[in-house]
Motif scaffolding. Sequence first.
Motif, PDB file in Angstrom:
ATOM      1  N   LEU A   1      36.204  28.056  69.900  1.00 59.58           N
ATOM      2  CA  LEU A   1      37.260  27.155  69.421  1.00 59.58           C
ATOM      3  C   LEU A   1      37.577  26.104  70.478  1.00 59.58           C
ATOM      4  O   LEU A   1      37.704  24.910  70.185  1.00 59.58           O
ATOM      5  CB  LEU A   1      38.520  27.959  69.075  1.00 59.58           C
ATOM      6  CG  LEU A   1      38.475  28.781  67.791  1.00 59.58           C
ATOM      7  CD1 LEU A   1      39.733  29.638  67.669  1.00 59.58           C
ATOM      8  CD2 LEU A   1      38.352  27.865  66.575  1.00 59.58           C
TER       9      LEU A   1
ATOM     10  N   GLY B   1      36.656  22.407  69.738  1.00 63.27           N
ATOM     11  CA  GLY B   1      37.878  21.610  69.622  1.00 63.27           C
ATOM     12  C   GLY B   1      37.931  20.515  70.675  1.00 63.27           C
ATOM     13  O   GLY B   1      38.242  19.360  70.382  1.00 63.27           O
TER      14      GLY B   1
ATOM     15  N   ILE C   1      42.329  22.237  67.052  1.00 61.85           N
ATOM     16  CA  ILE C   1      41.377  23.350  67.187  1.00 61.85           C
ATOM     17  C   ILE C   1      41.362  23.848  68.631  1.00 61.85           C
ATOM     18  O   ILE C   1      41.372  25.055  68.903  1.00 61.85           O
ATOM     19  CB  ILE C   1      39.962  22.901  66.748  1.00 61.85           C
ATOM     20  CG1 ILE C   1      39.982  22.506  65.270  1.00 61.85           C
ATOM     21  CG2 ILE C   1      38.948  24.002  67.002  1.00 61.85           C
ATOM     22  CD1 ILE C   1      38.663  21.923  64.780  1.00 61.85           C
TER      23      ILE C   1
ATOM     24  N   ALA D   1      44.206  26.020  69.257  1.00 64.47           N
ATOM     25  CA  ALA D   1      44.011  27.353  68.699  1.00 64.47           C
ATOM     26  C   ALA D   1      43.147  28.203  69.629  1.00 64.47           C
ATOM     27  O   ALA D   1      43.394  29.404  69.814  1.00 64.47           O
ATOM     28  CB  ALA D   1      43.354  27.243  67.317  1.00 64.47           C
TER      29      ALA D   1
END
Lengths: 348, 629
Positions: free
Chosen positions: B431, B435, B477, B480
């Motif tokens: 991620l 991201g 993202i 996260a």
Amino acid sequence: MRCVANVPGRLTAVGRVRAPRRLRALLIPVFLSAGCSGPLSALDPAGPGAARIERLWWILFWIATIVFAAVVGLILYSLRHGRRDLTPDIDKDEAQWGDRFIAVVGVVIPVLILLGGFIYSLGEMNALATHDDEGPALDIEVVSHNWWWEVRYPNGAVTANEIHIPTGERIRLTLTTADVIHSFWVPRLQAKMDHVPGSENQMWIEADEPGIYRGQCAEFCGLQHAHMAFFVEAESPEDFDRWYENAASSASTPSDGSARRGLDVFLSSSCVGCHAIEGTEAAATAGPDLTHLAARETLFAGKLVNTRANLERLIVDPQGIKPGVGMPPTELDSGELEALLDYLESLD
Amino acid sequence: MATSLVAEQLHAIWHERPGLAGWASTVDHKRIGKRYLHTGMLFLVLGGLESMLIRAQLADAQLEILDPETYNQIFTMHGITMMFLFAMPVLSGFGNYFVPLMIGARDMAFPRLNAFGYWVFLASGIFMYSSFLIGQAPNAGWFNYPPLADRDFAPGLNIDYYTLGLIFMGISTTGGAINFIVTILKMRAPGMTLNRIPIFVWGELAMSFQIVFALPALTLANVMLELERRFGFHFFGEAGGGDPLLWQHLFWIFGHPEVYIIALPAFGIVSAILPTWSRRRIVGYTWIVVAELSTALIGFGVWVHHMFATGLPQITLSFISLASFMVAIPSGVQVFAWLATLVAGRPVLRTPMLYVLGFIATFVIGGVTGVMFAAIPLDQQLHDSMFVVAHLHYVLVGGALFPIFGALYHWLPKMTGRMLSERLGKISFWLTFIGFNLSMFPLHILGLLGQPRRTYTYQEGLGWEPYNLISTIGTFILAAGLLTTFYNWYMSLRRGEPAGNDPWRGETLEWATTSPPPHHNFDHIPTVRSREPAWDQPDLADGAQPIEQGGHPLTEGHITLSTSVLDARPQAVVHMPHSTPWPLYLTIAMTILFTGMLVSSILIVALGGVTTTGALFGWFWPRRETQET
């Protein structure tokens, strides 16, 4: 991957259908088909200065791509022995080849590439700089303000946020500032240069073809740094000469009713405290010179297209359009406002 | 091992009081290191929230989520937070925790200065963030150029928070740097000669020297700016004969080394993780060390490349351009040494290694775009555009955030004694990696398409919207991914598997003691005979090298060994100071002083001055019990 697209610059201040366009652009693979064109694209040069930089960019881009590919390749190659779990065995070999590898790949080759890049870029720097011995075709003074651009020509013409130049000629700009540091940037024509308080910086611009090339302040200058655009309007030498002569002329005093009343409104309201109109008593210099306001394509440093409705918004609610801008709202009754707009629209 | 007699004696000597009193008075480098780490991570959350606000505002043209003033405050504080309140403290935290362990010392050379450094960092961070309470956070960018930052254009307290906050924080950073230098040069275990120092420790040393030489320029500039703002001096205002470029010179003489201040210890982390996770000795140790030190040196000669568009003479630009091209070489040397280690080794594809590989790939992108900025014409074209934003985030997120998160997975088991979830670790990495690249790669294109930095919005029809939207999605993202690691960390504390002393079979000394280590670190200060002692010296097991093998129990008191700089021969037994709350009291007193200066109250300044002086007396007052132990 080289950009061939060469879309002439357009005024793109406002208003177009939004969603479908954006959706389509999202679906298209990035970079390749979206292309390098754009009103402020450094990869879509429209003059010899930006063209030199674009060439330098692609050289460095390909070197960078090769270096990156080599590194990723080595990482992937190393993973052929990759494993998922820790094993107790440790390799304590000194790896003599490693020293030779680092010396060649990490030092010798980079030194050669970097020295080459340095020498080449120095030549380009020299070519892009202003040199005193060249007599420029035209000397223009650009004074940056929070948050607009004042443009002064040798024949006395003064404009705001629009710089008219003849094509095919090297134009010298002298950059100063009235307040904080700003930076003059027209990516399609030339690299940027700062306006520094207390000093005069010089640069040159040159456009190959007639067109409108958008510029933007590049140095953070406070609340409305975002809305500090301007336009370089390149015209054929004949067109430019016509414009140039007209730009130095005074505004004619309107004879008929409404516009004449509008001049009185202008001179009796707060407008006159900041703005000048050549040929009238208005001579203040805090705000843009309005002598040929109606001839301009945009208002408020590129924020609004120059229409009657936008002009009205600007006069009535400048803080709503550009919060923090120096211009206060002006309260006029509707008759006065219409007259003022009539007058301002006559200033071509 | 806690059962051995030596361990019991040492525990009696080195343990600290429990409870609030112990919390306020600790001087244990491990507790202080963890505090730096935890506090820095809190600031990462704040800086991350700011970045999400920035990206939300820029997701599309002409959005009005933030007004321009708020936007300016948010992006300014984002820069300050990530540099000064996240990256530096967290890297300092790892240094604090692991440098003494890696060099086989009982503590940092100046434990009380260490505690003081943390408190001042915390206080100055709170000081700067308190500006949000009155809606006057710094708003002229982290680079804070006058005249925009001068009183004429910034009449509020915004900039005073900036100047005073950074001067205050500089006290912490400088003290910490001096502490690292003395610790690394004088407190190494016997036998740890210069060429056996772990590369992570070299990184902290190079960073510390840079701080000592670079930070005074920033502090001086801020003192000058504050004098100008408050007392009408004319250093930078051209009206009084000053020069606004003077600020830029001073700021970037600090500001460019600052990049390496963050990058060098992060590179050190990479060099610490790689051998363990490649199952081999690092290739090119000497190359890497020389590269780190030369980066630290050359880094002082490139500052003007932040000023290529200010109109300086061409001859000046040429020198700086050459140095800026050449500073790429030591970084390249390190990258190729890491690659050689990978190729020669057997990489284990677990979370720490994934972060290291992600680091190499992203940092190389930041490196090659950095070389582009060394080329003067291209710099002048792309300077202050989104391309620079992309470049600096590839350098600092790729170059520091990824190593920091890799280090969490590598070292948290040592610090907490508990394992993290590998599955969550991998999810977090992917991620974070995806991201980050989504959020920052499009900004390269935006810069080339002419989008300037630091604008609170942009107009429609310039072709910028799709890239901005992708970038915004990527930022969320990325967030996260970071949150996944925080969750992993939390769950590991609650119910992680016990880690054991050496879960990875690491090569440096920290793996030769318990997890977490005792207050005194090692039962016996070891004698080191190798660059990778934990691999080569079976006698180090459990942190208790037998005395006949050279172990030093030092149970005679609150003491440790001091050794010679070059070859680490024992020179002296040093009495270490006990825990004390005075560093905290001094910090509180200084906070009063700085608050007084902020609000221009002579009364509060006087109060702060008196309490600061009093706290200094309290700290240094000779006490009998210190001499007895």
